[in-house]
Scaffold this active site. Structure first.
Site, PDB file in Angstrom:
ATOM      1  CG  ASP A  11      89.332  67.559 -19.687  1.00 47.13           C
ATOM      2  OD1 ASP A  11      89.578  68.013 -20.823  1.00 47.13           O
ATOM      3  OD2 ASP A  11      89.264  68.256 -18.665  1.00 47.13           O
ATOM      4  CG  HIS A  18      89.199  73.313 -16.635  1.00 49.11           C
ATOM      5  ND1 HIS A  18      89.876  72.162 -16.973  1.00 49.11           N
ATOM      6  CD2 HIS A  18      90.118  74.149 -16.095  1.00 49.11           C
ATOM      7  CE1 HIS A  18      91.167  72.292 -16.650  1.00 49.11           C
ATOM      8  NE2 HIS A  18      91.336  73.484 -16.114  1.00 49.11           N
ATOM      9  CG  ASP A  52      86.406  69.795 -18.682  1.00 48.02           C
ATOM     10  OD1 ASP A  52      85.778  68.837 -18.184  1.00 48.02           O
ATOM     11  OD2 ASP A  52      87.271  70.436 -18.052  1.00 48.02           O
ATOM     12  CG  ASP A  53      85.388  65.156 -18.543  1.00 46.52           C
ATOM     13  OD1 ASP A  53      86.258  64.309 -18.263  1.00 46.52           O
ATOM     14  OD2 ASP A  53      85.300  66.260 -17.974  1.00 46.52           O
ATOM     15  CD  GLN A  94      92.542  68.090 -17.943  1.00 41.88           C
ATOM     16  OE1 GLN A  94      92.795  69.270 -17.803  1.00 41.88           O
ATOM     17  NE2 GLN A  94      91.790  67.419 -17.095  1.00 41.88           N
ATOM     18  CG  ASN A 104      93.131  47.860 -19.657  1.00 38.73           C
ATOM     19  OD1 ASN A 104      92.627  48.901 -19.251  1.00 38.73           O
ATOM     20  ND2 ASN A 104      92.549  46.691 -19.532  1.00 38.73           N
ATOM     21  CE1 TYR A 228      92.328  67.988  -9.729  1.00 41.02           C
ATOM     22  CE2 TYR A 228      93.307  69.895 -10.799  1.00 41.02           C
ATOM     23  CZ  TYR A 228      92.206  69.114 -10.512  1.00 41.02           C
ATOM     24  OH  TYR A 228      90.986  69.475 -11.016  1.00 41.02           O
ATOM     25  CE  LYS A 231      87.233  66.151  -7.289  1.00 39.95           C
ATOM     26  NZ  LYS A 231      88.279  65.864  -6.391  1.00 39.95           N
ATOM     27  CD  GLN A 241      61.648  49.856 -16.807  1.00 46.59           C
ATOM     28  OE1 GLN A 241      61.715  51.021 -16.557  1.00 46.59           O
ATOM     29  NE2 GLN A 241      60.611  49.128 -16.416  1.00 46.59           N
ATOM     30  CG  ASP A 286      85.924  76.652 -13.245  1.00 43.65           C
ATOM     31  OD1 ASP A 286      85.563  77.590 -13.981  1.00 43.65           O
ATOM     32  OD2 ASP A 286      87.129  76.343 -13.064  1.00 43.65           O
TER      33      ASP A 286
HETATM   34  C1  F6R Z   1      87.880  71.452 -11.690  1.00 47.86           C
HETATM   35  C2  F6R Z   1      88.416  72.149 -12.859  1.00 47.86           C
HETATM   36  C3  F6R Z   1      88.581  73.617 -12.805  1.00 47.86           C
HETATM   37  C4  F6R Z   1      90.047  74.015 -12.680  1.00 47.86           C
HETATM   38  C5  F6R Z   1      90.209  75.535 -12.558  1.00 47.86           C
HETATM   39  C6  F6R Z   1      91.658  75.972 -12.494  1.00 47.86           C
HETATM   40  O1  F6R Z   1      87.755  70.098 -11.934  1.00 47.86           O
HETATM   41  O2  F6R Z   1      88.755  71.555 -13.841  1.00 47.86           O
HETATM   42  O3  F6R Z   1      87.806  74.174 -11.789  1.00 47.86           O
HETATM   43  O4  F6R Z   1      90.626  73.392 -11.577  1.00 47.86           O
HETATM   44  O5  F6R Z   1      89.608  76.180 -13.666  1.00 47.86           O
HETATM   45  O6  F6R Z   1      92.311  75.450 -13.596  1.00 47.86           O
HETATM   46  P1  F6R Z   1      93.865  75.713 -13.899  1.00 47.86           P
HETATM   47  O7  F6R Z   1      94.620  75.304 -12.669  1.00 47.86           O
HETATM   48  O8  F6R Z   1      94.104  74.846 -15.077  1.00 47.86           O
HETATM   49  O9  F6R Z   1      93.996  77.186 -14.192  1.00 47.86           O
HETATM   50 MG    MG Z   2      85.878  67.635 -16.561  1.00 48.06          MG
HETATM   51 MG    MG Z   3      89.353  70.067 -17.718  1.00 46.97          MG
END
Ligand code: F6R
Ligand code: MG
Ligand code: MG
Length: 381
Positions: A11, A18, A52-53, A94, A104, A228, A231, A241, A286
């Site tokens: 991401d 997100h 968002d990935d 991020q 790696n 954190y 995720k 197959q 989200d």
């Molecule tokens: C979960 C995710 C979102 C953020 C949420 C708060 O994986 O990415 O739910 O955790 O939008 O985001 P911040 O803390 O960046 O405002």
């Molecule tokens: Mg994501």
């Molecule tokens: Mg994100």
């Protein structure tokens, strides 16, 4: 021909918040990787997005953990990050946790799933890609695909599958892994992988000949970074197959949505909703967590595809059920079991709240005593 299929994802900036990716960023990543195909460093490439990935799908002959291939992905994400920063996208860069590439991408933020195999006369594979959840989301479907004959008829019917499969299970806290042979050790496997916060399935091998059948990204960003940073939305590669589960057996677990960790702030339980590529844009609270299935036929290392495997009305019911599950869980608001238990939450204010209230907790037994009894108790203590 022995080829390696590498899927490296990150991401590097959300649009909006997100929820999704921005086309300019995705195109920048795509162009960088396509140039490496032109140069001959890769056989082929494709780009997938989920929420968002961004995932870079690559075929090549350099084997797993190849510095060249990881560097291509890292540089593609760096270039994408520059664009994400220019557009001030949310959380730009991020998942790139360090400034310099050191051989790696593992431990540097991006998620990785790679496997090397002799390409069969026909080589169907499915790349699953999920957003707003963690690699343990694959525990349940991998069990069903490779060890549950009620899901996978081939375990009973196909002679190459009848000996079962071996699961390599990783303890994400210690980094140690154990191989469990099913069906003999099925209950041991389930005893571990039911604990989704601790154990994740890393690889699955066919017992008949030891062939790799499935591999998942098992990075836990929260633990890598020590804090954190998002995720660790996972990818999973599954071969299909001719002695592996049929495409339909691989997809079948997703027709019955189950509950995974993630969703809002990585701190909630929610249903994993199988969606088409265009619907992989989680927005409600989200989420709810999404998964796409990208099917490819590999032909001399070329990626023929992707086919959008969940773009099938047969999965509409699963989507509706997931919506109902989402409603039921959302009713709980900030209360468990919608919100994860404190130790599983990706970020929490609880320690700060407890610190602030420290001096205000009192012993309810003592409070009930009269003033004389309190003095008596203090003397006795
Ligand atoms: C979960 C995710 C979102 C953020 C949420 C708060 O994986 O990415 O739910 O955790 O939008 O985001 P911040 O803390 O960046 O405002
Ligand atoms: Mg994501
Ligand atoms: Mg994100």
């Amino acid at each position: 021909m022995k080829i390696t299929l590498s899927v490296i994802k990150a991401d590097i900036g959300g649009f909006v918040g997100h929820s999704s990716t921005h086309p300019e960023v995705v195109n920048t990543v795509r162009e960088h990787v396509a140039k490496e195909v032109e140069k001959g460093n890769l056989i082929d490439s494709d780009i997938l997005t989920c929420g968002d990935d961004i995932a870079i799908v690559m075929t090549h002959t350099h084997g797993v953990d190849a510095e060249l291939v990881h560097k291509i992905a890292w540089e593609a994400f760096e270039k994408g990050t520059e664009v994400a920063k220019k557009l001030k996208l949310y959380g730009a860069g991020q998942d790139l946790l360090t400034d310099t590439f050191s051989g790696n991408v593992k431990g540097m933020g991006p998620g990785v799933a790679e496997m090397e195999f002799e390409e069969r006369p026909s080589e169907p594979v499915i790349v699953f890609f999920a957003d707003k959840t963690s690699p343990s989301a694959w525990n349940l479907p991998l069990y069903e695909m490779f060890a549950d004959p009620m899901n996978t008829a081939g375990l009973v019917i196909d002679p190459k599958m009848h000996d079962g499969f071996t699961f390599e299970v990783l303890d994400v806290y210690t980094g140690k892994a154990v191989k469990l042979n099913t069906p003999a050790e099925l209950y041991d496997l389930l005893a571990l992988i039911g604990s989704v916060g601790k154990y994740v399935v890393k690889n699955v091998y066919r017992n008949y000949d030891g062939e790799i059948a499935a591999t998942a990204s098992t990075q836990r960003l929260s633990l890598i970074a020590g804090q954190y940073v998002g995720k660790d939305d996972p990818v999973l590669i599954v071969r299909a197959q001719s002695g592996f589960p049929a495409v339909g057996e691989i997809l079948e677990p997703f027709a019955r949505p189950w509950i995974v960790e993630g969703w809002m702030r990585g701190s909630h339980n929610g249903p994993l909703m199988p969606v088409s590529f265009e619907d992989a844009r989680p927005s409600r609270f989200d989420g709810p967590p999404r998964v796409i299935g990208a099917g490819y036929q590999i032909a001399n290392g070329k990626l023929i595809g992707p086919a959008d495997m969940f773009k099938d009305p047969a999965f509409d019911k699963a989507r509706m059920v997931a919506q109902d599950m989402a409603d039921i869980l959302r009713r709980q608001g900030i209360f468990e079991p919608h919100r994860l238990p404190a130790e599983e939450m990706e970020y929490t204010t609880l320690p700060k709240v407890l610190k602030r209230l420290e001096g205000r907790f009192y012993d309810t037994e003592v409070e009930r005593l009269s003033e004389e009894q309190k003095i008596e108790k203090e003397d006795m203590d």
